[in-house]
Design a protein around this motif. Sequence first.
Motif, PDB file in Angstrom:
ATOM      1  N   UNK A 115       0.724  -1.217  -0.042  1.00 57.53           N
ATOM      2  CA  UNK A 115       0.137  -0.040   0.065  1.00 57.53           C
ATOM      3  C   UNK A 115       0.929   1.089   0.064  1.00 57.53           C
ATOM      4  N   UNK A 116       0.119   2.393  -0.037  1.00 59.47           N
ATOM      5  CA  UNK A 116       0.901   3.600  -0.178  1.00 59.47           C
ATOM      6  C   UNK A 116       0.563   4.646   0.789  1.00 59.47           C
ATOM      7  N   UNK A 117       1.476   5.359   1.362  1.00 60.64           N
ATOM      8  CA  UNK A 117       1.139   6.287   2.465  1.00 60.64           C
ATOM      9  C   UNK A 117       0.177   7.368   2.250  1.00 60.64           C
ATOM     10  N   UNK A 118      -0.643   7.680   3.186  1.00 65.96           N
ATOM     11  CA  UNK A 118      -1.485   8.783   2.403  1.00 65.96           C
ATOM     12  C   UNK A 118      -2.962   8.527   2.186  1.00 65.96           C
ATOM     13  N   UNK A 119      -3.014   7.401   1.876  1.00 67.34           N
ATOM     14  CA  UNK A 119      -4.143   6.977   1.153  1.00 67.34           C
ATOM     15  C   UNK A 119      -5.227   7.007   2.318  1.00 67.34           C
ATOM     16  N   UNK A 120      -6.525   7.699   1.717  1.00 69.55           N
ATOM     17  CA  UNK A 120      -7.570   7.873   2.902  1.00 69.55           C
ATOM     18  C   UNK A 120      -8.160   6.471   3.483  1.00 69.55           C
ATOM     19  N   UNK A 121      -8.051   5.481   2.560  1.00 70.24           N
ATOM     20  CA  UNK A 121      -8.742   4.235   2.749  1.00 70.24           C
ATOM     21  C   UNK A 121      -7.640   3.352   3.535  1.00 70.24           C
ATOM     22  N   UNK A 122      -6.463   3.714   3.787  1.00 70.87           N
ATOM     23  CA  UNK A 122      -5.595   2.727   4.547  1.00 70.87           C
ATOM     24  C   UNK A 122      -6.003   2.358   5.714  1.00 70.87           C
ATOM     25  N   UNK A 123      -6.778   3.316   6.451  1.00 67.83           N
ATOM     26  CA  UNK A 123      -7.225   2.799   7.812  1.00 67.83           C
ATOM     27  C   UNK A 123      -8.813   2.433   7.767  1.00 67.83           C
ATOM     28  N   UNK A 124      -9.479   2.574   6.696  1.00 65.22           N
ATOM     29  CA  UNK A 124     -10.927   1.845   6.815  1.00 65.22           C
ATOM     30  C   UNK A 124     -11.117   0.891   5.535  1.00 65.22           C
ATOM     31  N   UNK A 125     -10.024   0.342   5.090  1.00 70.15           N
ATOM     32  CA  UNK A 125     -10.195  -0.636   3.785  1.00 70.15           C
ATOM     33  C   UNK A 125     -11.354  -1.604   4.109  1.00 70.15           C
ATOM     34  N   UNK A 126     -12.254  -1.465   2.908  1.00 70.48           N
ATOM     35  CA  UNK A 126     -13.519  -2.391   2.900  1.00 70.48           C
ATOM     36  C   UNK A 126     -13.108  -3.849   3.225  1.00 70.48           C
ATOM     37  N   UNK A 127     -11.905  -4.272   2.679  1.00 70.82           N
ATOM     38  CA  UNK A 127     -11.423  -5.836   2.757  1.00 70.82           C
ATOM     39  C   UNK A 127     -10.430  -5.944   4.164  1.00 70.82           C
ATOM     40  N   UNK A 128     -10.322  -4.792   4.868  1.00 67.73           N
ATOM     41  CA  UNK A 128      -9.571  -4.765   6.125  1.00 67.73           C
ATOM     42  C   UNK A 128      -8.407  -5.791   5.974  1.00 67.73           C
ATOM     43  N   UNK A 129      -7.517  -5.476   4.818  1.00 70.33           N
ATOM     44  CA  UNK A 129      -6.469  -6.055   4.430  1.00 70.33           C
ATOM     45  C   UNK A 129      -5.022  -5.503   4.711  1.00 70.33           C
ATOM     46  N   UNK A 130      -5.117  -4.233   5.029  1.00 70.74           N
ATOM     47  CA  UNK A 130      -3.959  -3.303   5.430  1.00 70.74           C
ATOM     48  C   UNK A 130      -3.261  -3.696   6.628  1.00 70.74           C
ATOM     49  N   UNK A 131      -1.889  -3.730   6.749  1.00 73.89           N
ATOM     50  CA  UNK A 131      -1.113  -3.923   7.798  1.00 73.89           C
ATOM     51  C   UNK A 131      -0.098  -2.993   7.543  1.00 73.89           C
ATOM     52  N   UNK A 132       0.602  -2.370   8.887  1.00 79.20           N
ATOM     53  CA  UNK A 132       1.450  -1.253   8.526  1.00 79.20           C
ATOM     54  C   UNK A 132       2.845  -1.687   8.049  1.00 79.20           C
ATOM     55  N   UNK A 133       2.913  -3.045   8.140  1.00 79.90           N
ATOM     56  CA  UNK A 133       4.251  -3.458   7.520  1.00 79.90           C
ATOM     57  C   UNK A 133       4.100  -3.634   6.072  1.00 79.90           C
ATOM     58  N   UNK A 134       2.976  -3.549   5.555  1.00 80.99           N
ATOM     59  CA  UNK A 134       2.955  -3.460   3.967  1.00 80.99           C
ATOM     60  C   UNK A 134       2.887  -2.290   3.414  1.00 80.99           C
ATOM     61  N   UNK A 135       2.818  -1.069   4.297  1.00 82.75           N
ATOM     62  CA  UNK A 135       2.975   0.339   3.427  1.00 82.75           C
ATOM     63  C   UNK A 135       4.145   0.801   2.915  1.00 82.75           C
TER      64      UNK A 135
END
Length: 283
Positions: A241-261
């Motif tokens: 993922x990319x920093x600053x994306x407004x949906x990193x914190x509320x991804x509908x798939x709940x798939x974002x992890x800090x280590x993946x940014x």
Amino acid sequence: MTTTDETATAAASGASATDRFRTDKSAYDAVKDVPEERVDLLAREVLNSIYDTIRRHKVTYDEYNALKAWLISVGEDGEWPLFLDVWVEHVVEEVATDHRKGNKGTIEGPYYVPNAPDAVDNTIPMRDDEPGTPLLWTGTITSVDGTPLPEGKIELWHADDDGLYSQFAPNIPEWNLRATFHTDADGKFEIHTMQPAPYQIPTDGSCGKLIAAAGWHAWRPAHLHVKVSAPGHELLTAQLYFPGDPHNDDDIADAVKPELILDPKPSGDGVTVDYSFVLDPEA
């Protein structure tokens, strides 16, 4: 599959995802030796959870019949892969990989296609006028003990600047933004692609009806899909993922992890990224 005169509808995309799943995965073969006792346990616990929800919230017959109609439409739309991969897969992935010491992974999603061609000159296939920001990505694949893996492989796929995936939307070349990359003798790799854009999952089908009824949003943050492998090591499936994306914190798939940014840096008319992978040896 969609045809050139179709638009990117949920039904067309869902049908493609369902057909691809049936073609590429031996789902039943993988569990043919699971004992009856485990099937009984899992089925009963799922059903008991449903019973508990019905009793606690006094579900009405109207709500029950609406559920039946919706489940039928999910099947008719071919959206079961989309539904399960968006709302369920992240927990299955969490359980399946909690033993790993190497890189964190996340969901595969419904739009993976195997056997993507090898990249030419470390560049992913793209249209001559492919929109977006050029992305140069470098890194290394190593084992958990730090040993470089010269036979490492990265399968990369991602949406285009309109949020559409090749082979699941019309008017896009078959392998657009899909390719396989290989490490060199030192385990290093280099990838030239385009930075993807955030997108909404299809909302004109059954999943969209659920989203609207529940008052949810349908957005996924921009991400790169990868499958990273090397002989003698566990396959890593991840999204970056990319920093600053407004949906990193509320991804509908709940798939974002800090280590993946990622941590992209401006460079010329594009950006550069340095991100490496550490793979766990097979048990």
